[in-house]
Design an enzyme around this catalytic site. Structure first.
Site, short mmCIF file in Angstrom:
data_model
loop_
_atom_site.label_atom_id
_atom_site.label_comp_id
_atom_site.label_asym_id
_atom_site.label_seq_id
_atom_site.Cartn_x
_atom_site.Cartn_y
_atom_site.Cartn_z
CE LYS A 47 53.52 46.99 74.66
NZ LYS A 47 54.87 46.87 75.25
CB THR A 48 54.81 47.56 80.64
OG1 THR A 48 55.08 48.00 79.31
CG2 THR A 48 56.11 47.49 81.42
CG ASP A 233 56.96 44.16 75.24
OD1 ASP A 233 55.77 44.12 74.87
OD2 ASP A 233 57.48 45.18 75.72
CD GLU A 234 55.94 46.75 71.52
OE1 GLU A 234 55.04 46.45 70.72
OE2 GLU A 234 55.94 47.80 72.18
CD GLN A 264 50.24 49.53 69.42
OE1 GLN A 264 51.08 50.39 69.65
NE2 GLN A 264 49.63 48.87 70.39
NE ARG A 612 51.68 55.28 70.36
CZ ARG A 612 51.58 54.17 71.08
NH1 ARG A 612 52.38 53.95 72.09
NH2 ARG A 612 50.65 53.26 70.81
#
Length: 743
Positions: A47-48, A233-234, A264, A612
């Site tokens: 995503k980044t 973002d997020e 998430q 993670r």
């Protein structure tokens, strides 16, 4: 109306050249022509990369950098995004972008519009400790008891109200009980004191912007016209106030590009609203949705386990992560006797990684609550394994750091009473409680700041000798610092240290002097680094320190194990992840059991923990755990977390509890350990009877004590008293644990 972007093929030197290596879904997101778009980006799906490529593509297509606003949730993510964009389009364009956290962006807008809100441009930003100071004062002012109105609970209610954009007046209007009405009074008093001190708390940094936009639509439209493209973002972590801020800023051009993952969403307890993702198309008519499901981080086994667990949730958009990576090793599960044995097993896992050629910084140990770090810290310290705790006492919350920053806050904003009372007798200047009462009385009567009231009393000779000297010392120091405000920040701090005698003050506490001096030296280094980077002056530095988190300060390239909560691990990744404390009541936490929504959030948190990991996951639980309560330490058994059982048996390698060695392993079997070193399965009946009174372990019921034995051979059955009650269990499902094998 939004302005569509051309979608022609890549030009020479385009940011979307083949070497950027975007997959089809990522490329579709980056090339989105305009209008609202929700990108459901699974863990590790790049995503980044998509966000930065999207910004670079906008600039490449002719959008001015000053017309792009990107929100992140951490300073670390903002820094990484800006660096990546600079690498694609150059540093000058990257610097002109508005890239930052919601709170940092709120500060930026509020500094510009402060006069409209009636607050000083150099307003202070109050952290949790500062808030507690105000709340305790309000509780005393109303004559309340702190056991009836606990400061932490009051702060939480005020925070919830601000995140929901509920003013003190609206809170009071909605109050239906005496307790609620008193909370409304406290809220109003705290808010009035914030304004009196020229200060805002974290929630105000967003709520005040939204409030201003509502009161002054022309200001909202001005910012809406400025930002042609808004990216978030997020997005799954946004609360109602943040949603309204985004909505206002994107209202003119409607070019809203949000990236999030409903699986998430783990911050419901602090106001995050999952419906912002689930109802995106309803909130922004005409919106499109894209899914990024290819994972570039984890092995196939880890992804299959994560997919299987999260599939138990009902409130989700739905997606399935997949990877072109190798299948990888199965996940490992260890049931230890207690938290001490659990810590030893974790230590062995870390040593095993090291012996295999790995580094400690490739490893992270995650847990549900900070209290769980105690046993882990003790074990790692004794073994000489370097570690760093994320989420303990944050650097800028340490006493000596807060003391020095309070001096600096005071010269920027003399109305900051919390800062004044923190430093006025630190180091000691003979200014005691009696003098403080007189200063407070004079300040209230004259409507002036405490420093001005203290100066007036000193001029009038109304202070005793020692206090008069102390007052002259403090007021002189503040004046000297104010005169140096525009100079180099590191020189300002050094002058403060020399003039105040603060380092000598620290030496008075021999037990902690070295650590506290080291923290002062680190603050000096931070100030010097900030000044050298040319990022701004004292006001900007103080704002940055108020907004930084421990996650932002994680050292790069330091070879140590990270210990942190699963919440703090969000956005990070490691080759090896250990998730500790997987017991019912702990993970999922006992507070989540009241409703399905709470349990689903706990499951999302476990999903975050699993994803993670790049290569290896180790899960641990303790059959018996000591917990610390106000009444002292208590111990109890617990069932293994349901989340472990939600992982398909074929993906999980279960290890018998240690008996001093490494423990046995069995892949699959739904938790049935056959042939373990201490398994009570086919031992002779006479020997088995010697097990009465011994401690045994069961995957589901935890630790128990054998009461009776019946049957023989393969049919040997044990009656065991567990915390959940007395159960009859076949021997093959039990392990002898830390005791010797009864045979």
């Amino acid at each position: 109306m939004h302005h569509p972007l051309p979608t022609s093929s890549d030009s020479p030197g385009s940011v979307l050249s083949p070497n950027l290596d975007l997959n089809a879904e990522q490329r579709a997101a980056v090339e989105h022509p305009g209008g609202p778009l929700l990108v459901i980006a699974g863990a590790g799906s790049g995503k980044t990369r998509v966000l930065t490529a999207r910004v670079a593509r906008l600039l490449e297509r002719g959008v001015g950098p000053e017309g792009v606003l990107a929100f992140t949730f951490t300073n670390r993510a903002a820094r990484e995004m800006r660096e990546r964009i600079a690498g694609m389009v150059g540093g000058e364009a990257a610097r002109a972008l508005w890239v930052g956290t919601f709170h940092a962006t709120g500060v930026r807008i509020l500094r510009r519009e402060a006069a409209r809100l009636g607050i000083p441009r150099d307003f202070a930003i109050y952290d949790r400790e500062d808030q507690e100071t105000l709340v305790r004062a309000a509780i005393r002012r109303l004559g309340l008891r702190e056991d009836a109105f606990k400061p932490a609970a009051v702060i939480a209610r005020i925070s919830d109200a601000k995140n929901a954009l509920v003013s003190p007046e609206a809170f009071a209007h909605a109050a239906v009980s005496p307790h609620e009405r008193t909370l409304a009074e406290l809220y109003a008093l705290v808010q009035a004191e914030l304004r009196s001190n020229g200060a805002l708390d974290f929630d105000d940094l967003i709520a005040e912007v939204v409030s201003m936009f509502r009161a002054h639509p022309e200001v909202a439209e001005r910012y809406g016209r400025r930002f042609e493209h808004v990216l978030v973002d997020e997005y799954q972590d946004t609360n109602h106030a943040q949603f309204r801020l985004v909505e206002a800023l994107a209202a003119v051009h409607r070019n809203l590009f949000v990236v999030g993952d409903d699986d998430q969403s783990i911050y419901g307890w602090r106001g995050a609203d999952l419906s912002n993702v689930l109802d995106f198309e309803r909130a922004f008519p005409g919106a499109q949705v894209l899914r990024l499901e290819q994972n570039y981080r984890s092995t196939g086994a880890i992804l299959d386990a994560a997919n299987a667990v999260i599939a138990h949730n009902r409130s989700r958009k739905g997606k399935t992560l997949w990877s072109e990576r190798e299948r990888g090793a199965p996940l490992r599960f260890v049931l230890a006797a207690d938290e001490g044995e659990e810590a030893r097993r974790v230590r062995r896992v870390l040593e095993e990684r090291r012996r295999g050629g790995g580094r400690y910084d490739e490893c992270a140990v995650l847990y549900r609550t900070n209290a769980q770090s105690r046993a882990l810290e003790t074990e790692l310290r004794l073994a000489g394994i370097p570690y760093e705790i994320v989420g303990g006492v944050a650097f800028y919350q340490r006493r000596e750091v807060k003391d020095l920053l309070a001096y600096l806050r005071l010269i920027v904003n003399p109305a900051d009473r919390v800062a004044f009372w923190r430093v006025w007798n630190t180091p000691r200047r003979g200014l005691g409680d009696g003098v403080r009462a007189r200063v407070e009385e004079r300040a209230a009567a004259g409507g002036v700041e405490p420093a001005a009231a203290l100066a007036a009393l000193a001029r009038e000779g109304a202070l005793p000798g020692a206090a008069a000297a102390g007052a002259r010392d403090l007021l002189g120091l503040i004046e000297e610092l104010a005169a140096r405000r525009e100079g180099p920040l590191d020189e300002l701090l050094r002058h403060l240290l020399r003039r105040s005698g603060y380092l000598e003050h620290l030496d008075g506490d021999e037990a902690s002097a070295a650590d506290r001096r080291a923290n002062v030296e680190e603050l000096l280094a931070a100030v010097a680094g900030y000044a050298a980077a040319g990022r701004g002056g004292l006001t900007e530095f103080l704002a940055e320190t108020a907004l930084v988190t421990d996650v932002d300060r994680i050292e790069e390239d330091a070879d140590r194990v990270l210990l942190l909560t699963a919440h703090n691990a969000k956005g990070l990744e490691f080759p090896l992840v250990v998730v500790a404390g997987l017991e019912e009541g702990l993970f999922p936490h006992a507070t989540s059991g009241a409703d399905d929504a709470g349990l689903e959030e706990e499951r999302r948190l476990f999903y975050v923990a699993l994803t993670r990991a790049r290569d290896q996951v180790v899960l641990t639980a303790a059959a018996y755990r000591r917990r610390f309560t106000p009444g002292g330490a208590v111990a109890g058994g617990a069932r293994v977390s349901r989340f472990v059982d939600e992982i398909p048996a074929a993906l999980l390698e279960r290890e018998a509890a240690a008996t001093g060695g490494g423990g046995s392993r069995e892949r699959g079997g739904g938790g049935r350990r056959r042939g373990g070193a201490a398994a009570l399965a086919t031992v002779p009946r006479a020997a088995a009877h010697r097990a009465v009174g011994r401690t045994v372990f069961h995957d589901q019921f935890g630790r128990g004590v054998v009461q009776d034995v019946e049957g023989a051979g393969d049919d040997l059955k044990f009656t065991v008293r567990f915390a959940a009650g007395i159960k009859k269990v076949m021997g093959r499902f039990l392990d002898g644990g830390a005791d010797d094998d009864p045979a």
